[in-house]
Design a protein around this motif. Structure first.
Motif, PDB file in Angstrom:
ATOM      1  N   LYS A 122      39.539  28.721  30.333  1.00 36.49           N
ATOM      2  CA  LYS A 122      38.181  29.062  30.756  1.00 36.49           C
ATOM      3  C   LYS A 122      38.128  30.517  31.191  1.00 36.49           C
ATOM      4  O   LYS A 122      39.024  30.999  31.879  1.00 36.49           O
ATOM      5  CB  LYS A 122      37.758  28.191  31.945  1.00 36.49           C
ATOM      6  CG  LYS A 122      37.647  26.730  31.626  1.00 36.49           C
ATOM      7  CD  LYS A 122      37.257  25.963  32.880  1.00 36.49           C
ATOM      8  CE  LYS A 122      37.109  24.488  32.572  1.00 36.49           C
ATOM      9  NZ  LYS A 122      36.725  23.741  33.777  1.00 36.49           N
ATOM     10  N   SER A 123      37.064  31.197  30.785  1.00 40.43           N
ATOM     11  CA  SER A 123      36.899  32.572  31.250  1.00 40.43           C
ATOM     12  C   SER A 123      36.593  32.564  32.740  1.00 40.43           C
ATOM     13  O   SER A 123      36.031  31.600  33.277  1.00 40.43           O
ATOM     14  CB  SER A 123      35.782  33.275  30.478  1.00 40.43           C
ATOM     15  OG  SER A 123      34.544  32.666  30.768  1.00 40.43           O
ATOM     16  N   LYS A 124      36.971  33.637  33.413  1.00 42.26           N
ATOM     17  CA  LYS A 124      36.741  33.741  34.854  1.00 42.26           C
ATOM     18  C   LYS A 124      36.527  35.213  35.187  1.00 42.26           C
ATOM     19  O   LYS A 124      37.301  36.066  34.750  1.00 42.26           O
ATOM     20  CB  LYS A 124      37.934  33.181  35.621  1.00 42.26           C
ATOM     21  CG  LYS A 124      37.743  33.141  37.119  1.00 42.26           C
ATOM     22  CD  LYS A 124      38.935  32.440  37.765  1.00 42.26           C
ATOM     23  CE  LYS A 124      38.778  32.321  39.249  1.00 42.26           C
ATOM     24  NZ  LYS A 124      39.892  31.600  39.873  1.00 42.26           N
ATOM     25  N   PHE A 125      35.468  35.473  35.946  1.00 45.36           N
ATOM     26  CA  PHE A 125      35.128  36.841  36.324  1.00 45.36           C
ATOM     27  C   PHE A 125      34.854  36.927  37.812  1.00 45.36           C
ATOM     28  O   PHE A 125      34.396  35.961  38.427  1.00 45.36           O
ATOM     29  CB  PHE A 125      33.876  37.317  35.573  1.00 45.36           C
ATOM     30  CG  PHE A 125      34.115  37.554  34.124  1.00 45.36           C
ATOM     31  CD1 PHE A 125      34.498  38.799  33.664  1.00 45.36           C
ATOM     32  CD2 PHE A 125      33.961  36.524  33.211  1.00 45.36           C
ATOM     33  CE1 PHE A 125      34.736  39.016  32.326  1.00 45.36           C
ATOM     34  CE2 PHE A 125      34.184  36.735  31.865  1.00 45.36           C
ATOM     35  CZ  PHE A 125      34.575  37.991  31.419  1.00 45.36           C
ATOM     36  N   TYR A 126      35.112  38.114  38.347  1.00 47.97           N
ATOM     37  CA  TYR A 126      34.788  38.419  39.737  1.00 47.97           C
ATOM     38  C   TYR A 126      33.670  39.455  39.748  1.00 47.97           C
ATOM     39  O   TYR A 126      33.713  40.421  38.972  1.00 47.97           O
ATOM     40  CB  TYR A 126      36.007  38.984  40.476  1.00 47.97           C
ATOM     41  CG  TYR A 126      37.187  38.047  40.465  1.00 47.97           C
ATOM     42  CD1 TYR A 126      37.201  36.900  41.250  1.00 47.97           C
ATOM     43  CD2 TYR A 126      38.279  38.304  39.653  1.00 47.97           C
ATOM     44  CE1 TYR A 126      38.286  36.033  41.229  1.00 47.97           C
ATOM     45  CE2 TYR A 126      39.366  37.441  39.620  1.00 47.97           C
ATOM     46  CZ  TYR A 126      39.355  36.305  40.415  1.00 47.97           C
ATOM     47  OH  TYR A 126      40.422  35.451  40.385  1.00 47.97           O
ATOM     48  N   VAL A 127      32.691  39.241  40.603  1.00 50.16           N
ATOM     49  CA  VAL A 127      31.615  40.223  40.759  1.00 50.16           C
ATOM     50  C   VAL A 127      32.154  41.323  41.661  1.00 50.16           C
ATOM     51  O   VAL A 127      32.520  41.073  42.801  1.00 50.16           O
ATOM     52  CB  VAL A 127      30.354  39.575  41.374  1.00 50.16           C
ATOM     53  CG1 VAL A 127      29.279  40.627  41.614  1.00 50.16           C
ATOM     54  CG2 VAL A 127      29.829  38.453  40.485  1.00 50.16           C
ATOM     55  N   ILE A 128      32.218  42.541  41.125  1.00 47.15           N
ATOM     56  CA  ILE A 128      32.701  43.654  41.948  1.00 47.15           C
ATOM     57  C   ILE A 128      31.556  44.534  42.437  1.00 47.15           C
ATOM     58  O   ILE A 128      31.704  45.247  43.418  1.00 47.15           O
ATOM     59  CB  ILE A 128      33.791  44.487  41.235  1.00 47.15           C
ATOM     60  CG1 ILE A 128      33.380  44.901  39.843  1.00 47.15           C
ATOM     61  CG2 ILE A 128      35.082  43.755  41.208  1.00 47.15           C
ATOM     62  CD1 ILE A 128      34.403  45.783  39.135  1.00 47.15           C
ATOM     63  N   LYS A 129      30.415  44.444  41.753  1.00 45.38           N
ATOM     64  CA  LYS A 129      29.238  45.185  42.182  1.00 45.38           C
ATOM     65  C   LYS A 129      28.010  44.462  41.645  1.00 45.38           C
ATOM     66  O   LYS A 129      27.998  44.027  40.497  1.00 45.38           O
ATOM     67  CB  LYS A 129      29.300  46.622  41.662  1.00 45.38           C
ATOM     68  CG  LYS A 129      28.312  47.556  42.273  1.00 45.38           C
ATOM     69  CD  LYS A 129      28.597  48.982  41.816  1.00 45.38           C
ATOM     70  CE  LYS A 129      27.605  49.933  42.436  1.00 45.38           C
ATOM     71  NZ  LYS A 129      27.783  51.287  41.901  1.00 45.38           N
ATOM     72  N   LYS A 130      26.971  44.332  42.492  1.00 37.70           N
ATOM     73  CA  LYS A 130      25.773  43.603  42.077  1.00 37.70           C
ATOM     74  C   LYS A 130      24.672  44.513  41.541  1.00 37.70           C
ATOM     75  O   LYS A 130      23.852  44.075  40.759  1.00 37.70           O
ATOM     76  CB  LYS A 130      25.233  42.766  43.238  1.00 37.70           C
ATOM     77  CG  LYS A 130      26.153  41.598  43.560  1.00 37.70           C
ATOM     78  CD  LYS A 130      25.573  40.682  44.593  1.00 37.70           C
ATOM     79  CE  LYS A 130      26.533  39.512  44.841  1.00 37.70           C
ATOM     80  NZ  LYS A 130      26.003  38.532  45.753  1.00 37.70           N
ATOM     81  N   ASP A 131      24.635  45.772  41.978  1.00 37.85           N
ATOM     82  CA  ASP A 131      23.574  46.654  41.518  1.00 37.85           C
ATOM     83  C   ASP A 131      24.100  48.065  41.370  1.00 37.85           C
ATOM     84  O   ASP A 131      24.295  48.739  42.392  1.00 37.85           O
ATOM     85  CB  ASP A 131      22.388  46.617  42.479  1.00 37.85           C
ATOM     86  CG  ASP A 131      21.162  47.302  41.921  1.00 37.85           C
ATOM     87  OD1 ASP A 131      21.103  47.500  40.690  1.00 37.85           O
ATOM     88  OD2 ASP A 131      20.264  47.644  42.712  1.00 37.85           O
ATOM     89  N   PRO A 132      24.376  48.528  40.172  1.00 45.13           N
ATOM     90  CA  PRO A 132      24.283  47.810  38.905  1.00 45.13           C
ATOM     91  C   PRO A 132      25.432  46.805  38.777  1.00 45.13           C
ATOM     92  O   PRO A 132      26.506  46.997  39.341  1.00 45.13           O
ATOM     93  CB  PRO A 132      24.395  48.907  37.850  1.00 45.13           C
ATOM     94  CG  PRO A 132      25.203  49.982  38.512  1.00 45.13           C
ATOM     95  CD  PRO A 132      24.833  49.906  39.985  1.00 45.13           C
ATOM     96  N   LEU A 133      25.186  45.763  38.021  1.00 45.55           N
ATOM     97  CA  LEU A 133      26.126  44.653  37.902  1.00 45.55           C
ATOM     98  C   LEU A 133      27.408  45.065  37.179  1.00 45.55           C
ATOM     99  O   LEU A 133      27.376  45.631  36.093  1.00 45.55           O
ATOM    100  CB  LEU A 133      25.459  43.498  37.155  1.00 45.55           C
ATOM    101  CG  LEU A 133      26.257  42.210  37.034  1.00 45.55           C
ATOM    102  CD1 LEU A 133      26.603  41.649  38.402  1.00 45.55           C
ATOM    103  CD2 LEU A 133      25.487  41.184  36.220  1.00 45.55           C
TER     104      LEU A 133
END
Length: 153
Positions: A122-133
């Motif tokens: 399964k792919s898995k990602f971490y959000v490192i910045k929301k704006d800009p994404l």
């Protein structure tokens, strides 16, 4: 002379996705697999918002969204609100939330990433910045931006 105002018919039961980022509703429709030949859908694109800006709106009769759909909508339009309608009344209203970790929602754009092999990973990602994404792949650490994410929808 008073101009007549066009109104979209209210729905009895279903979901209204409001405050979609202007001109992003077609991405939302694609995420939801619409049109599907069965669902009654109303779509408003680039309409005036109470905050003075523009927004899109999608109304879907007789359907409520699952968590994966909500996660994908949060990637496309992080300020969208989800209104659940029953008997013409809003019974629930919530803003979509972008979680810090996303699993199996989008694919890594790195063709050599282990999540893109025939192995069932399964792919898995971490959000490192929301704006800009900006997201970072758990496996290969590739950074992907909003434009690259939008291309997947």
């Amino acid at each position: 002379m008073i101009k007549p105002e066009l109104k979209v018919k209210p729905i009895k039961d279903g979901t209204v996705i409001d405050h979609i980022t202007a001109n992003k509703s077609l991405y939302v429709m694609r995420i939801l697999g619409l049109p599907d030949g069965e669902s009654n859908v109303s779509l408003a694109i680039n309409v005036s918002s109470s905050d003075g800006g523009k927004k899109d709106i999608v109304k879907i009769e007789n359907r409520e969204l699952d968590n994966d759909e909500l996660d994908q909508i949060a990637l496309i339009s992080p300020n969208a609100t989800i209104n659940i309608i029953r008997e013409y009344e809003i019974i629930s209203k919530a803003q979509v939330t972008l979680r810090d970790e996303l699993e199996s929602i989008i694919k890594c754009i790195n063709p050599k990433c282990i999540s893109n092999t025939p192995e069932p990973i399964k792919s898995k990602f971490y959000v490192i910045k929301k704006d800009p994404l900006l997201l970072r792949c758990h496996y290969c650490e590739r950074i992907i931006n909003e434009e690259e994410i939008n291309k997947q929808f």
